[in-house]
Motif scaffolding. Structure first.
Motif: not given
Lengths: 308, 308, 308, 308, 308, 308
Positions: B23, B29-30, B32-33, B93, B226
């Motif tokens: 978190n 995030d992008e 990691v996704d 994840a 960021q």
């Protein structure tokens, strides 16, 4: 006292001899004060928690950011500017400020091995294991520490040479790895040990080592005021006056002949002894003209790495 | 938990601590996704087969092209930009997305050997044998996997240095061979293990290693947004306002003095702790002027390899 | 007498042969006098305490600065300028001046090892242990010393090469460490042993070694007067007159053909013997014309490191 | 099947899986055909003798010139242009053309040793002994061969680095010698084994190795037609049309941004999988716009040795 | 006779074969005469004492200066100029001049070791021990020697490479140390042994070795007269006249084509044999035109170190 | 037949197979003739004595100059110009000319060792011991030899690399020493063995090795006539006419595209086989147009050392 040949002359603080040495550090008080506060904050969270609660009304998240840092200082700077002296007596300052017992573990030169492949790595690993074991139970239930350790690694660049160097020897690269493993282990297990690396070649330290440092303290050659203060103390009792000292401080600055000033160690270990010996050889008292004559033939040490 | 000294602190996902770390990844995030989707597709063919059937009415040949790839990612980028952090928590994840147990096996620094000839190769080989054995039965009859492994090799360039270098040490060349042998073995035997190599010297990675990578993900220093997001989170609870954070994000960008911005780790591990310590030393609350003063004397880490 | 192969021909002072050699040192008297006084002051504090009390009415703090120095001299200078000769007979001068027994321990070339990894370090360590043990009880209750040791390390640069050299061999670095350990041990334990390092490459000595030196004495090639005095003594009894000697001293100076003068050793070991042999071969007496003819075909030794 | 760790997964031809792989070689048919004919001529003299008698009325002397050649091919060319793939399946083509059993022996990476001195040489020697022994009786009384071997040495430059390099490691030079010894032995004893060396650094191969090669086949990156043919096959079943494929083939040629085209492996192992994954991540069908978008962010592999 | 493999073919002088070789040294008589006188003076003081008393009425101090020198000659010069030949037969000249037995001990190439670390040092040390032991009792009560030794070390630069070279191998440096130790031991113990070092790279000899040499004799390529004298002797009995020899001597001088003259060994071992073989092949007598034709296709050896 | 692994396939001359190979040497007859005469003169003095007596009326002194030479030839020249072929069959020519048995001992590649320190030296020494022992009794009472040996050392530069190279590996220098020791031993003991060193890097041969050579024969790439003669022989029986051969010889000369001609081995081992294979693949007869087409795509081998 020597432990297994891994450390040389470990020392317990507080003790009066260390206090004398601490008192004799001229012009480094501010640096020492800041490092002591940081060291205590890194090793023992209670004081910091109290402060945060007092000023912010809570323990702010940023406090964890401090506690997550590796309790390691890098002391960088030229030969003779006081890095090792500060590292050796900072335990005394911590002990008196935090009211805990502090022990100094200077890594023995022996622990760097005798050149056999793998030996340095083995010795380093054992040194970290030993200090980890000695302080494994030093942290109390409430997270505060009952005693602290200071692991001093002098001339650390030899152990932690930057792996950026293409032609690095395999054995040396293994040494960097062992060092990283050791300090990471202390941090993760929250062993209350402060590691201090001294080096006169900061650029040669591996980036992964530098990055972990909670503080990189660069020591400089003394300023005019610092040179004067030191000379005043060292030449007490002689025929040299305070105004003489001022002009000696000027004479030991950088100038047209040598482009760098005298280091602390130049003054303490080379200049003043030679002044005394000159007077002694002639059987006369130490005075200003002898001091000036000695300065004229005693150049300051050249900065490390400036040789051709 | 350590397995035979080959791996450090293996970790089972999902777990709450990893979720917290996941978190706290700001601005990644992008990346990691996308990596999670790719990892699952590489390790478990069932989801991909379903998709192909759904959208193309059949399992198209190109699906095999995906499944034939080596399940290996290379994470490249500067010191402190989050490569290792992502590598360490991506298992979390994957575990939550794919509803399987995931285990992280970080290759121990010990497994790089202590410099003895042949030792690194032997240890690497044993590490691959161990992970192969642990997941040998993880793939079910239908080809889906009941559990997944993540093999993390940090500072991989040391193990997989490009053999283009004429003066390469024999031992190091043997290490590259062992690594290639290991990852090829995992692919051929279809062991459901994702290998992640982290490096801050992508150019130094052997071409044969790079060519095998299913994805080469380059991590950059954080953008203004960021940096702001991270500082906002880290400085919560202090007297620093949101607009203060904006100007701190600006102050940590590249500029005339240093031609590169602060890294994630500069912000988290060096800047914020030093801000807190500065306030703590003075016994005052953390505020914007302290933060600015600290920034002015805390330069960002220089990029790896940019030293003279 | 050889001790364990670590030292070659240790010698006890005073003895008459050494006195003869001391007397034959031409033009180096001033240097020797100063070094003797310094050596005694470093090894035995009583004389210095008396002096301070006499001239300053107390033992001034600066006296401790002298006593804290490492009792080590570095003799630097070209091949053949008398470094080793002075080092070998200074014990005689100390013995007669201070009325104590002095022993010379010249480190054997064997102690540098035969190239096996770790051997040099082991031998150095054993040499220091041996001399420490021999003089462990030499210091009396009152701090004065009943006997003194002189540890002579010729061609010291081979043992204490500067670690500034990037390509330094691991074994050599280990040697520097062992040397530092040894001399620091002598200082800390206050063993009354003077260490003398001779080198013709001062720049190649490690800074950490140089810094510890209580005195760095640079020896130069002899001056016109020194060459004349030496030739006068060596050519006594021949047909060469005093005015001949003057012109020979001129002929052996630096000039258009060779840009450096003759060294002491050039005169004593090469020129005069060749003059004698030339006369002997012809069966005639040594005279000025033979001497000049020999000079014309016997160039001085080039300075170390000046080769292409 | 692995033999003594010297070879990885030996394979018997003909087999259907190899036939499939052979069929999927796009644009390399001509090269394969010629190599197959040459290989059979080198290993089995009967066909050639028949031909000579047919067209020349006798076995011309030049036929012996062919049979005296070393049955060794060198496959050179960039990473990912199909060298190894051709080497691995050429046995299938030989087996079906010559109606004999063919076995592939890929030299294991293990056989290159783990860096210990002498190990590579020993392993190479044993590998040649093993294959010699396996095919020692394969040649029949009439000189034709009942079965053939293919010895595949991938990344051969590591074993057969040119001895022209002044700074060559002794161990590596010994490796070249062992390799020469092995292939000369196969030739002299007329063992029906074809040796194939693959390398992406032809210039780095020792001249004595190059000179022995019966054929040096240079593989190039695929042409427009070859890229189109490959993409057409790989993207079958998707929404990408034949005219789309044409424009994709154009988009993967050398251009202003990158001065080299995509390799076979870039297309098969990096581009097409990434196209599929992109569509899969979005849950849509594979189409032309996704393909173009992926190409724009997936550069071709740089040629080996072109790095700075 | 070989002793322990340390020496090759030791030889006792006087003997008739050596006398023949001594007689055949053309144009080197003057050098040999001087070296013989010097050698005797260095090894046996009686003759010199007699001379000094005769011409100076006393033994002048300078005589000791001669006797204190190290009895070591360095023979330097190009390949093939007679260094080794003179070194091998000088014992004959000494034996007949001084009426003593002389033994030649040529250091075996084996004594340089086979590359194992420490081996060269061990062998050198044993060689010096052996020769010291053989001549330990050779000096009589009155200081004169009953027999003499000649220790010949050919290609000495390999053993005594200058330590000025930064990149010197540890093993080689150890070799220099062992050599210095050996020759210093002979001098100090007054063993009547003359050490001769031959080298074609004087500059590569360590300065500490050069400095010890009682004589450094540089050998040059032969002059016109020396070439003529040698050719006259070698071509005796053929149809070549004295005036032919003159023109052959001219033809073998340095000229526009090659900038250096023929060496002794070029004339003796390459030119004359090839002239003879040319005549022999044709079955005719040796004559001037054959000699000239051979010269035109037989260039002199290039000086050592002049290669590109 | 192999002896102890030191030599590969020793061969006894005369034998018919060698005679065939000797006959097939095109354009090298003159070189072979001269070398045979020289070899016999060096190994067996009787013929030469007869000649001298016949033409000069006595055995002239110069004959000893021939017999004192080292019976060693150096064959130098590019890869593929026939050096090794001549060296392998010269024994046949000597045997038939001198009517003695000749044996060829080709030094095995194994005898160069597998990289272990000291191994090469040991093996070389044993090889020389073995051949010395085999021919120790080959010389008869009258000095003539009943049988002769030929010791062939191919790629000799690897064993006898010039010690002028500063960075030479210790092990390699030891190899040169062992080689010198071996060939000097054969000469001194007058063992009737001819040593032949083949090299394609004459400049890299140690000067001390070159100086000993009785003959240094440089082999060149074939001339137009030599290429034509060889092609004529190799292409006999095909449809290629004599005038075709002339134009093929022209097509294989140096030209604008490649600045060097085809070597013997290019013609025999690469060009002609490829011409045959091209015809064979098409099932047609070998003819001129095929030959030309093959030449256009088969470049000559680049000279050794000319690579970038």
């Amino acid at each position: 006292m020597s432990i297994d040949g891994l450390f040389t002359r470990t020392e317990e603080f507080p003790n009066s001899s260390a206090q004398a040495r601490l008192n004799s550090l001229v012009g480094l008080d501010e640096i020492v004060d800041r490092l002591v506060v940081d060291a205590i904050a890194l090793l023992d969270s209670s004081a910091m928690a109290s402060w945060s609660t007092a000023v912010h009304g809570e323990i702010i998240p940023a406090v964890s950011a401090v506690l997550d840092r590796t309790p390691m200082f890098v002391f960088a700077g030229d030969v003779g500017v006081g890095k090792t002296e500060v590292a050796e007596v900072i335990g005394q300052a911590i002990a008196t400020r935090a009211h805990v017992d502090v022990s100094l573990y200077p890594l023995s030169l022996s622990a760097r091995g005798r050149g056999a492949v793998g030996e340095m790595t083995t010795l380093l690993t054992r040194a970290f294991e030993r200090i980890s074991s000695d302080f494994a139970c030093a942290r109390k239930q409430d997270g505060t520490a009952s005693s602290l350790g200071v692991l001093l690694i002098d001339e650390a660049d030899a152990l932690a040479q930057s792996r950026e160097l293409a032609q690095m020897h395999h054995e040396d690269r293994a040494g960097v790895n062992a060092l990283l493993r050791g300090i990471d282990g202390l941090r993760v297990d929250r062993i209350p040990v402060l590691t201090i690396l001294c080096t006169n070649r900061l650029d040669a330290l591996d980036p992964a080592v530098q990055r972990r440092a909670a503080a990189i303290q660069v020591f400089n050659r003394p300023s005019h005021e610092q040179r004067a203060a030191l000379l005043l103390r060292l030449l007490a009792g002689t025929e040299i006056s305070i105004s003489d000292v001022e002009s000696l401080a000027t004479a030991t600055a950088e100038n047209g002949v040598w482009p760098y000033a005298y280091t602390y160690s130049d003054l303490r270990q080379r200049l003043v002894p030679e002044i005394v010996l000159s007077a002694y050889r002639r059987g006369v008292a130490v005075n200003s003209s002898i001091a000036k004559e000695v300065i004229s033939r005693t150049p300051p040490t050249r900065p490390f790495g400036s040789a051709s």
